[in-house]
Design a protein around this motif. Structure first.
Motif, PDB file in Angstrom:
ATOM      1  N   GLU A  87      -4.189   8.084  -0.719  1.00 63.25           N
ATOM      2  CA  GLU A  87      -4.703   7.209   0.340  1.00 63.25           C
ATOM      3  C   GLU A  87      -5.981   7.823   0.897  1.00 63.25           C
ATOM      4  O   GLU A  87      -6.058   9.038   1.080  1.00 63.25           O
ATOM      5  CB  GLU A  87      -3.675   7.066   1.482  1.00 63.25           C
ATOM      6  CG  GLU A  87      -2.450   6.302   1.051  1.00 63.25           C
ATOM      7  CD  GLU A  87      -1.505   6.006   2.203  1.00 63.25           C
ATOM      8  OE1 GLU A  87      -1.982   5.789   3.331  1.00 63.25           O
ATOM      9  OE2 GLU A  87      -0.287   5.995   1.956  1.00 63.25           O
ATOM     10  N   ILE A  90     -10.087   5.421   6.269  1.00 63.61           N
ATOM     11  CA  ILE A  90     -11.214   4.507   6.475  1.00 63.61           C
ATOM     12  C   ILE A  90     -11.708   4.567   7.914  1.00 63.61           C
ATOM     13  O   ILE A  90     -12.910   4.537   8.162  1.00 63.61           O
ATOM     14  CB  ILE A  90     -10.779   3.067   6.119  1.00 63.61           C
ATOM     15  CG1 ILE A  90     -10.560   2.980   4.612  1.00 63.61           C
ATOM     16  CG2 ILE A  90     -11.791   2.033   6.572  1.00 63.61           C
ATOM     17  CD1 ILE A  90      -9.835   1.745   4.190  1.00 63.61           C
ATOM     18  N   ASN A 104      -6.696   3.090   3.226  1.00 60.76           N
ATOM     19  CA  ASN A 104      -6.823   1.875   2.412  1.00 60.76           C
ATOM     20  C   ASN A 104      -5.467   1.199   2.200  1.00 60.76           C
ATOM     21  O   ASN A 104      -5.401   0.094   1.693  1.00 60.76           O
ATOM     22  CB  ASN A 104      -7.482   2.196   1.073  1.00 60.76           C
ATOM     23  CG  ASN A 104      -6.826   3.361   0.360  1.00 60.76           C
ATOM     24  OD1 ASN A 104      -6.205   4.209   0.985  1.00 60.76           O
ATOM     25  ND2 ASN A 104      -6.937   3.415  -0.943  1.00 60.76           N
TER      26      ASN A 104
END
Ligand SMILES: Cc1cc2nc3c(=O)[nH]c(=O)nc-3n(C[C@H](O)[C@H](O)[C@H](O)COP(=O)(O)OP(=O)(O)OC[C@H]3O[C@@H](n4cnc5c(N)ncnc54)[C@H](O)[C@@H]3O)c2cc1C
Length: 201
Positions: A87, A90, A104
């Motif tokens: 992962e 973000i 994400n």
């Protein structure tokens, strides 16, 4: 799940921070604390590195091997540290003293976040733009970055370690920086009384 500490980045400084924090979780002041690490590793500087000058690492050790053996060392010794793989983070938002970390795939909450990304551009995590500055201890031509911090501390609940903290890019320095942040957090949990975690024969 709500974490007490969430480390972002599974390279040298992040995994070293996780190992020292994991080793402190048996202490009474750390009882019930939840620690996690987002072990994204694709962008790690370890991917292409080869080591001959790190104390304790056999000459010729490949960084790619350390990425794997580090995860195993964490699992074998401190399995209560949650490892979140594959992962990428973000955004990070400070919401009334709790950080919301969006990847994400998921969203996590944590009281403390440790940023253990490296000094490469672009820095793509939204919410931290105000802290990005030119790296102070890297070749200017390489255009590296770091986050504004004072001895790894950015602001309440937010720490940075490794090359992103402004350290020069050497394995031992990055590892020491991760360990330093871990002991700062353990010391915080111990009401400001200084903490180190040693095993003895
Ligand atoms: C080719 C090469 C050779 C080297 N040789 C040596 C040497 O001989 N001796 C020596 O001492 N040092 C050497 N180094 C330096 C050493 O590898 C670095 O100093 C060290 O890896 C820095 O650690 P770090 O934690 O700052 O970053 P990294 O180890 O790069 O870790 C950063 C982590 O953050 C993750 N990440 C990035 N973005 C995100 C995101 N959005 N979400 C989640 N995770 C993310 C990355 O995937 C990575 O796992 C070498 C480096 C390179 C590139």
């Amino acid at each position: 799940m709500i974490f007490d500490v969430l480390i972002i980045g599974g390279g040298v400084s992040g995994m070293q921070c996780a190992l020292v924090l994991g080793s402190g979780l048996h202490k009474p002041f750390a009882k019930d604390k939840k620690v996690g690490i987002i072990l994204h590793q694709r962008a790690s500087h370890l991917q292409n590195a080869l080591f001959n000058n790190v104390l304790g690492l056999p000459s010729g050790t490949l960084g790619s091997k350390i990425l794997e053996s580090g995860k195993k060392q964490l699992t074998d010794n401190y399995s209560s540290v949650s490892q979140i793989e594959k992962e990428k983070v973000i955004s990070i938002v400070d919401h009334q003293g709790v950080y919301r970390v969006r990847t994400n795939k998921n969203e996590y909450k944590s009281t403390v976040v440790v940023l253990a990304l490296n000094y490469s551009k672009p820095f793509s995590i939204q919410g931290l733009e105000d802290y990005v500055m030119p790296h102070q201890k890297a070749n200017l031509n390489k255009d590296r970055i770091q986050l504004k911090n004072e001895n790894h501390f950015i602001k309440k609940g937010l720490y940075v370690c490794g090359t992103l903290a402004g350290c020069r890019s050497q394995f031992a320095i990055a590892a020491g920086s991760g360990a330093s942040v871990a002991t700062d957090i353990l010391t915080l949990w111990n009401d400001g009384n200084h903490v180190k975690i040693h095993d003895k024969i």
